[in-house]
Design a protein around this motif. Structure first.
Motif, mmCIF file in Angstrom:
data_model
loop_
_atom_site.group_PDB
_atom_site.id
_atom_site.type_symbol
_atom_site.label_atom_id
_atom_site.label_comp_id
_atom_site.label_asym_id
_atom_site.label_seq_id
_atom_site.Cartn_x
_atom_site.Cartn_y
_atom_site.Cartn_z
ATOM 1 N N SER A 85 0.845 -1.171 -0.085
ATOM 2 C CA SER A 85 0.052 0.082 -0.023
ATOM 3 C C SER A 85 0.919 1.087 0.021
ATOM 4 O O SER A 85 0.298 2.399 -0.182
ATOM 5 C CB SER A 85 -1.068 -0.044 1.159
ATOM 6 N N SER A 86 2.337 1.059 0.355
ATOM 7 C CA SER A 86 2.813 2.108 0.285
ATOM 8 C C SER A 86 4.434 1.894 -0.229
ATOM 9 O O SER A 86 5.094 0.993 0.218
ATOM 10 C CB SER A 86 3.148 2.688 1.729
ATOM 11 N N THR A 89 7.671 3.266 2.193
ATOM 12 C CA THR A 89 7.079 2.722 3.286
ATOM 13 C C THR A 89 7.801 3.147 4.644
ATOM 14 O O THR A 89 7.290 3.279 5.582
ATOM 15 C CB THR A 89 6.246 1.481 3.570
ATOM 16 N N ARG A 107 5.469 11.103 6.179
ATOM 17 C CA ARG A 107 5.293 9.756 7.010
ATOM 18 C C ARG A 107 6.553 9.464 7.675
ATOM 19 O O ARG A 107 7.572 9.488 7.068
ATOM 20 C CB ARG A 107 5.079 8.540 5.893
ATOM 21 N N ASP A 144 1.195 8.309 9.232
ATOM 22 C CA ASP A 144 0.973 9.000 7.889
ATOM 23 C C ASP A 144 0.414 10.349 8.310
ATOM 24 O O ASP A 144 -0.033 10.717 9.213
ATOM 25 C CB ASP A 144 -0.005 8.335 7.259
#
Length: 303
Positions: A85-86, A89, A107, A144
């Protein structure tokens, strides 16, 4: 002659500009053979999070700097993205730094994470890591949409704060940490409210004896529904030249029930300044799994 002088002046000015800004490519590649607690299968997997990152800074003058960090995490055994999803990350931040301290946005790690991390001699890495205990089961590693602040260090004291904004209906999270470091002594205290309304409080300290360093952490958590947890973590690191020996013991109690009583042992040997080989062993006597032991052997390269 004049054209030559002008060209040299342009080169000199350009050189100064380049000298005032820099971009660094860095990373970590970690892989080994491991059998985790609760498993009877040997796997090819990482202990530490393998990554490729880009970090840069620009001197804006007057003591002001612009900074950025973008860090991609991946699984070295398959090459897959660690978090689908990232892409970035690990960290994804841009900020400013000056006499006021440092402000980053994007993030980033929760301020309270650094207290939990400092308590674990295995650094949240591998089968012997006690990250879950260090975070009392409720500490948030990263936020985030966060604005982070780190103050200048004054008299050994540093203040850190994180505030995650509400976006797309999400709840906000926040954390505050105060740390102290002077000579062989380091200590910190942190408090956090997570995105789901969970809470975390931690206090940790370490002392470097020269021949060894000792660490201790006491943590307390509470879920959004009021389930309480209490963690305790003790650690020892013994440096012996290129060899480093580690030991830790941790307990975690959730809702009055012991869920973790874990002992970890490890050794790390530096083949060079950037490449280590390591092994670790762990036993969680309170594990509900049939296999209560974990073991690993691997190699880590940093660049």
């Amino acid at each position: 002659m004049k054209k030559s002088l002008i060209a040299l002046a342009v080169i000199a000015v350009s050189g100064t500009a380049f000298a005032q800004s820099s971009v660094t490519i860095y990373g970590k590649a970690d892989i080994g053979v491991a059998r985790s607690i609760g498993s009877d299968v040997n796997e090819l997997k990482q202990a530490a999070g393998s990554r490729v990152g880009f970090r840069g800074t620009e001197d804006l003058g007057g003591g002001l700097k612009a900074n950025f960090t973008y860090e991609h995490r991946f699984l070295p055994d398959t090459g897959a993205v660690a978090n689908t999803s990232s892409f970035f990350t690990g960290r994804s931040i841009v900020g400013l730094e000056g006499g006021f301290g440092r402000i980053d946005m994007g993030r980033d790690y929760s301020a309270a994470f650094w207290t939990a991390l400092a308590g674990d001699v295995f650094g949240y890495d591998g089968v012997a890591a006690n990250g879950g205990v260090a975070g009392a089961g409720y500490q948030t590693v990263r936020f985030d949409n966060v604005i982070s602040y780190k103050s200048p260090t004054m008299g050994g004291l540093t203040l850190e704060a994180s505030s995650a904004l509400k976006e797309a209906g999400a709840k906000n999270g926040s954390a505050i940490r105060v740390s102290y470091a002077s000579g062989p002594i380091a200590a910190s205290i942190a408090t956090e409210k997570g995105l789901a309304g969970q809470k975390y409080n931690g206090f940790g300290a370490s002392y470097n004896l020269g021949v060894a360093s000792v660490r201790a952490l006491i943590s307390k958590g509470e879920s959004a529904t009021g389930v309480e947890s209490d963690g305790m973590l003790l650690g020892l690191v013994v440096p012996m030249g290129a060899l480093q020996l580690k030991a830790s013991y941790a307990t975690l109690e959730v809702a009055g029930k012991d869920t973790v009583q874990q002992m970890g042992l490890g050794a790390r040997y530096a083949l060079s300044k950037r490449t280590d080989v390591y092994t670790s062993y762990a036993n969680n006597s309170k594990s509900t799994a049939a296999k209560k032991n974990g073991i690993e052997f691997g190699v880590q390269h940093n660049f």
